[in-house]
Scaffold this motif. Structure first.
Motif, PDB file in Angstrom:
ATOM      1  N   ARG A 173      27.259  49.814  57.063  1.00 18.18           N
ATOM      2  CA  ARG A 173      27.029  50.444  58.369  1.00 18.18           C
ATOM      3  C   ARG A 173      27.863  49.833  59.488  1.00 18.18           C
ATOM      4  N   ASN A 174      28.082  48.515  59.424  1.00 18.57           N
ATOM      5  CA  ASN A 174      28.729  47.835  60.541  1.00 18.57           C
ATOM      6  C   ASN A 174      30.022  47.119  60.173  1.00 18.57           C
ATOM      7  N   GLY A 175      30.435  47.209  58.922  1.00 23.26           N
ATOM      8  CA  GLY A 175      31.702  46.610  58.505  1.00 23.26           C
ATOM      9  C   GLY A 175      31.701  45.091  58.451  1.00 23.26           C
ATOM     10  N   ILE A 176      30.529  44.490  58.260  1.00 25.32           N
ATOM     11  CA  ILE A 176      30.437  43.021  58.233  1.00 25.32           C
ATOM     12  C   ILE A 176      30.695  42.532  56.808  1.00 25.32           C
ATOM     13  N   PRO A 177      31.720  41.714  56.590  1.00 25.41           N
ATOM     14  CA  PRO A 177      31.961  41.188  55.240  1.00 25.41           C
ATOM     15  C   PRO A 177      30.746  40.402  54.727  1.00 25.41           C
ATOM     16  N   LEU A 178      30.512  40.451  53.442  1.00 28.86           N
ATOM     17  CA  LEU A 178      29.344  39.793  52.853  1.00 28.86           C
ATOM     18  C   LEU A 178      29.406  38.269  52.965  1.00 28.86           C
ATOM     19  N   HIS A 179      30.585  37.705  53.115  1.00 29.03           N
ATOM     20  CA  HIS A 179      30.715  36.253  53.230  1.00 29.03           C
ATOM     21  C   HIS A 179      30.624  35.767  54.684  1.00 29.03           C
ATOM     22  N   ASP A 180      30.514  36.684  55.643  1.00 28.66           N
ATOM     23  CA  ASP A 180      30.449  36.344  57.065  1.00 28.66           C
ATOM     24  C   ASP A 180      28.998  36.036  57.447  1.00 28.66           C
ATOM     25  N   ALA A 181      28.587  34.798  57.234  1.00 26.90           N
ATOM     26  CA  ALA A 181      27.191  34.405  57.443  1.00 26.90           C
ATOM     27  C   ALA A 181      26.744  34.623  58.880  1.00 26.90           C
ATOM     28  N   ARG A 182      27.605  34.341  59.824  1.00 29.81           N
ATOM     29  CA  ARG A 182      27.236  34.438  61.241  1.00 29.81           C
ATOM     30  C   ARG A 182      26.883  35.873  61.628  1.00 29.81           C
ATOM     31  N   ASN A 183      27.793  36.803  61.374  1.00 28.56           N
ATOM     32  CA  ASN A 183      27.551  38.194  61.759  1.00 28.56           C
ATOM     33  C   ASN A 183      26.514  38.873  60.874  1.00 28.56           C
ATOM     34  N   GLN A 184      26.467  38.502  59.610  1.00 25.32           N
ATOM     35  CA  GLN A 184      25.404  39.029  58.750  1.00 25.32           C
ATOM     36  C   GLN A 184      24.032  38.621  59.304  1.00 25.32           C
ATOM     37  N   TYR A 185      23.933  37.368  59.762  1.00 28.70           N
ATOM     38  CA  TYR A 185      22.656  36.910  60.317  1.00 28.70           C
ATOM     39  C   TYR A 185      22.314  37.665  61.604  1.00 28.70           C
ATOM     40  N   LEU A 186      23.305  37.897  62.446  1.00 23.90           N
ATOM     41  CA  LEU A 186      23.044  38.659  63.675  1.00 23.90           C
ATOM     42  C   LEU A 186      22.524  40.051  63.347  1.00 23.90           C
ATOM     43  N   ALA A 187      23.128  40.719  62.368  1.00 19.99           N
ATOM     44  CA  ALA A 187      22.670  42.048  61.964  1.00 19.99           C
ATOM     45  C   ALA A 187      21.294  41.968  61.307  1.00 19.99           C
ATOM     46  N   TYR A 188      21.050  40.897  60.559  1.00 18.87           N
ATOM     47  CA  TYR A 188      19.756  40.697  59.902  1.00 18.87           C
ATOM     48  C   TYR A 188      18.669  40.548  60.954  1.00 18.87           C
ATOM     49  N   HIS A 189      18.963  39.828  62.009  1.00 23.68           N
ATOM     50  CA  HIS A 189      17.972  39.561  63.050  1.00 23.68           C
ATOM     51  C   HIS A 189      17.785  40.759  63.982  1.00 23.68           C
ATOM     52  N   GLU A 190      18.865  41.393  64.381  1.00 20.32           N
ATOM     53  CA  GLU A 190      18.806  42.460  65.380  1.00 20.32           C
ATOM     54  C   GLU A 190      18.642  43.857  64.780  1.00 20.32           C
ATOM     55  N   GLY A 191      18.836  43.972  63.477  1.00 24.55           N
ATOM     56  CA  GLY A 191      18.813  45.296  62.862  1.00 24.55           C
ATOM     57  C   GLY A 191      20.191  45.927  62.960  1.00 24.55           C
ATOM     58  N   HIS A 192      20.425  46.931  62.148  1.00 19.79           N
ATOM     59  CA  HIS A 192      21.746  47.541  62.106  1.00 19.79           C
ATOM     60  C   HIS A 192      22.114  48.206  63.425  1.00 19.79           C
ATOM     61  N   THR A 193      21.169  48.906  64.021  1.00 19.61           N
ATOM     62  CA  THR A 193      21.443  49.574  65.292  1.00 19.61           C
ATOM     63  C   THR A 193      21.624  48.558  66.413  1.00 19.61           C
TER      64      THR A 193
END
Length: 194
Positions: free
Chosen positions: A137-157
């Motif tokens: 949905r947001n183009g975040i690489p699976l190895h990008d822990a920082r941005n994956q965590y932001l999306a995990y916390h804030e939701g995809h939208t």
């Protein structure tokens, strides 16, 4: 046997059937120590990495910051007037701190009707599923822990709207997740138990 003794025996049996959650690993700053102390965790992380492609160290850093490796972790209570409990801050529960609605979506999407948030293999699989959705949905690489965590916390939208930019505490936390993931990756690379 007296009724009292029967009642006590029944109470002990019922208490022993309750859910038990093991304590978190003793040294959560050492991925090798976690791997040797909890091999079932590592099996779960590796299975998720094979299935979803999310690196083990990213999963571990996320779980560390979400629940400190506690399977029964819950958010704190909210209080009215500082004394009357009003319920929990959210429905987040378990290793992954998955919310009720997101967990239900995961169960429907994967067909895993018996999955539980307080089991590491299910929590790890949930993280893999969620992070793949973040990538898609947001183009975040699976190895990008920082941005994956932001999306995990804030939701995809929320991530797409960049809602995290107004939360300095969350930006600091995501940087800590990134640093912990990098630390775990270095440790696991030199780890015999891994």
């Amino acid at each position: 046997m007296s009724r009292f003794l029967w009642a006590m025996t029944l109470a002990v049996l019922l208490a022993s059937c309750g859910a038990r959650h093991e304590a978190p690993p003793r040294n959560m700053d050492d991925a090798c120590a976690i791997a040797s102390e909890r091999p079932k965790y590592m099996r779960a992380f590796k299975a998720t990495e094979r299935k979803w492609g999310v690196p083990v160290h990213v999963q571990m850093a996320t779980i560390y910051h979400e629940s400190s490796f506690r399977g029964n972790a819950r958010t704190p209570f909210r209080y009215v007037l500082g004394i009357l409990p009003m319920g929990r801050q959210s429905s987040a529960y378990g290793y992954s701190q998955a919310l009720d609605g997101t967990w239900e979506e995961y169960l429907k999407s994967t067909g895993k009707r018996r999955a539980k948030r307080d089991r590491m293999n299910d929590a790890s699989d949930f993280i893999g599923w969620y992070m793949v959705k973040s990538r898609d949905r947001n183009g975040i690489p699976l190895h990008d822990a920082r941005n994956q965590y932001l999306a995990y916390h804030e939701g995809h939208t929320g991530y797409a709207r960049r809602s995290y930019e107004n939360k300095s505490w969350l930006m600091r936390t995501s940087s800590r997740v990134e640093a912990r993931a990098a630390m775990y990756a270095r440790q696991l690379a030199a780890c015999r138990a891994y």
